[in-house]
Design a protein around this motif. Structure first.
Motif, short mmCIF file in Angstrom:
data_model
loop_
_atom_site.label_atom_id
_atom_site.label_comp_id
_atom_site.label_asym_id
_atom_site.label_seq_id
_atom_site.Cartn_x
_atom_site.Cartn_y
_atom_site.Cartn_z
N LEU A 102 10.12 61.36 49.85
CA LEU A 102 9.85 59.93 49.91
C LEU A 102 10.57 59.18 48.78
N GLY A 103 10.58 59.78 47.61
CA GLY A 103 11.22 59.14 46.44
C GLY A 103 12.70 58.85 46.67
N TRP A 104 13.37 59.69 47.46
CA TRP A 104 14.80 59.47 47.74
C TRP A 104 14.99 58.15 48.48
N LEU A 105 14.08 57.85 49.41
CA LEU A 105 14.20 56.62 50.21
C LEU A 105 13.86 55.40 49.36
N GLU A 106 12.85 55.54 48.51
CA GLU A 106 12.39 54.38 47.71
C GLU A 106 13.42 53.98 46.66
N ARG A 107 14.29 54.92 46.28
CA ARG A 107 15.24 54.55 45.22
C ARG A 107 16.59 54.06 45.76
N VAL A 108 16.76 54.00 47.10
CA VAL A 108 18.01 53.45 47.66
C VAL A 108 18.12 51.99 47.20
N PRO A 109 19.22 51.61 46.54
CA PRO A 109 19.31 50.28 45.91
C PRO A 109 18.99 49.12 46.85
N THR A 110 19.43 49.20 48.11
CA THR A 110 19.24 48.05 49.00
C THR A 110 17.80 47.90 49.47
N TYR A 111 16.96 48.90 49.27
CA TYR A 111 15.57 48.84 49.77
C TYR A 111 14.82 47.67 49.14
N LYS A 112 14.82 47.62 47.78
CA LYS A 112 14.11 46.54 47.08
C LYS A 112 14.85 45.20 47.28
N ASP A 113 16.20 45.25 47.22
CA ASP A 113 17.00 44.02 47.36
C ASP A 113 16.67 43.29 48.66
N GLN A 114 16.71 44.06 49.77
CA GLN A 114 16.48 43.46 51.08
C GLN A 114 15.06 42.91 51.20
N GLN A 115 14.10 43.65 50.63
CA GLN A 115 12.71 43.17 50.69
C GLN A 115 12.58 41.82 49.99
N GLU A 116 13.31 41.69 48.87
CA GLU A 116 13.26 40.42 48.13
C GLU A 116 13.97 39.31 48.90
N LYS A 117 15.18 39.67 49.45
CA LYS A 117 15.97 38.67 50.18
C LYS A 117 15.24 38.17 51.42
N LEU A 118 14.58 39.09 52.12
CA LEU A 118 13.90 38.73 53.37
C LEU A 118 12.39 38.67 53.14
N SER A 119 12.00 37.98 52.06
CA SER A 119 10.58 37.97 51.67
C SER A 119 9.69 37.27 52.69
N ASN A 120 10.30 36.49 53.61
CA ASN A 120 9.51 35.82 54.64
C ASN A 120 9.09 36.79 55.76
N LYS A 121 9.66 38.03 55.74
CA LYS A 121 9.32 39.02 56.77
C LYS A 121 8.49 40.14 56.17
N ASP A 122 7.62 40.71 56.97
CA ASP A 122 6.86 41.88 56.49
C ASP A 122 7.73 43.11 56.71
#
Length: 400
Positions: A102-122
């Protein structure tokens, strides 16, 4: 280990703009001349962020494929297909998910970036967390050794390499592997077998990368080896087991410098695009209404091209001599802004003319596009099935 092969995909976002053409498609057109290429519509990837509104995916897919063909992507040279029409992608994704930390997926750089960019979506969904793994499955299932990406996407390729390594480590140990590998060495012939053993020792004991490369070259020359023996020899060489999934390499592409109508990067999210097949009238209207140097209020005011978004488009669409004349005219107020915009309009229309012509064939007969994709899906499935046979066998899921 495997034949050279390029793989690249795009999410279906509908009609593509000139930024897509300069950033991706021109490169695809060049690559198809050099390598066997697979280009796919990543429709499952679209669902990672559009799961609540999938209605437009189908139309966006066909529009996008027509744009690929309009750009000069040639179905006689490259395989074009739709991800969801090759269900083996999903099977490999599922099997890889069983062994991916699981940790491998959570540390992919775009994971957090995209969540922040598309904060209007769940985006706290299983699919969104797992999309880098689906991306890895897309690549690994074709044993593609070249994936064209920009600098920002390199971590995704490294992630795919780690997944392949982990898979080979866990499942590449077939019973009696070393004995089978030694038998395969004998099949090289005595001279090549000696060289192989010497290079293997140099690599494993001294870590010499060039010895590894030389050994790869020796194995690549040999035509008569079976796929299984070839895989064993690569695995034995590197001190691992049988290599089932090949580690892909990133093929770095230059960042596109395609500016939009406002001087920012051309992007749908900035509403500053010109589509690849936009009508001539619309192109002229958009360019004519572009902002220019704000200090140039009146026709008689001298301007500075460095402050003008139109000047950025001149870097793409006009030659040096034209630019020199226009720069002189702008700085001395010898020409007006409309005079400066006209060569850009002409440059864009000239670039689009062959695209419109190529696209018309498919717009007149949409069945042609469907047939190209159906053929591509069949070719892609053949390659995918081959990989999945090896994957299932290595994981004990063949049930002979």
């Amino acid at each position: 280990m495997y034949a050279e092969r390029v793989l690249s995909g795009m999410r279906p976002t509908g009609a593509l703009h000139l930024g897509h053409y300069h950033g991706v498609l021109k490169n695809w057109v060049e690559l198809q001349q050099e390598y066997p290429c697979l280009f796919f519509v990543a429709d499952w990837h679209a669902l990672t962020t559009q799961y609540d509104n999938p209605q437009n995916i189908e139309k966006a897919t066909w529009d996008m494929v027509i744009d690929w063909l309009a750009a000069g992507v040639d179905p006689n040279q490259a395989t074009l297909f739709i991800q969801s029409r090759v269900p083996e992608h999903a099977e490999l994704h599922l099997l890889l998910s069983m062994m991916t930390p699981l940790g491998w997926l959570e540390r992919v750089p775009t994971y957090k970036d995209q969540q922040e960019k598309l904060s209007n979506k769940d985006l706290s969904t299983y699919g969104f967390l797992g999309y880098p793994l689906l991306q890895a499955a897309d690549i690994l299932i074709y044993r593609a050794d070249k994936v064209p990406v920009g600098e920002d996407q390199v971590p995704h390729i490294e992630f795919s390499r780690e997944i392949a390594r982990r898979f080979n480590h866990l499942y590449g140990r077939e019973p009696g592997f070393e004995d089978k590998a030694r038998e395969a060495v004998k099949k090289l012939g005595s001279k090549r077998a000696r060289l192989y053993e010497e290079l293997r020792t140099r690599y494993q004991q001294e870590g010499q990368r060039e010895a590894l490369e030389q050994a790869h070259a020796v194995l690549d020359e040999i035509q008569h080896l079976s796929v299984a023996d070839r895989e064993r020899l690569f695995g034995y060489l590197e001190g691992t087991g049988k290599m089932i999934l090949a580690e892909p390499g990133a093929l770095l592409t230059a960042a596109s410098r395609m500016p939009g109508l406002d001087g920012q990067k051309m992007s749908k999210s900035y509403a500053n695009t010109i589509t690849m097949r936009e009508s001539e009238d619309s192109v002229a209207k958009k360019v004519k209404s572009m902002p220019t140097d704000t200090n140039r209020v009146r026709r008689t005011d001298p301007g500075d091209p460095a402050r003008c978004p139109v000047w950025q488009l001149h870097q793409v669409y006009t030659d040096e001599a034209t630019r020199a004349t226009l720069e002189q005219g702008c700085r001395t107020a010898g020409i007006g802004c409309i005079d400066c915009k006209q060569p850009v309009i002409e440059g864009i229309l000239k670039e689009q003319a062959p695209m419109r012509e190529r696209a018309q064939l498919y717009l007149d007969d949409p069945v042609l596009v469907k047939n190209i994709i159906a053929d591509g899906c069949e070719k892609a499935r053949e390659l995918a099935r081959e990989t999945m046979r090896d994957v299932r066998e290595s994981m004990g899921l063949e049930y002979h």
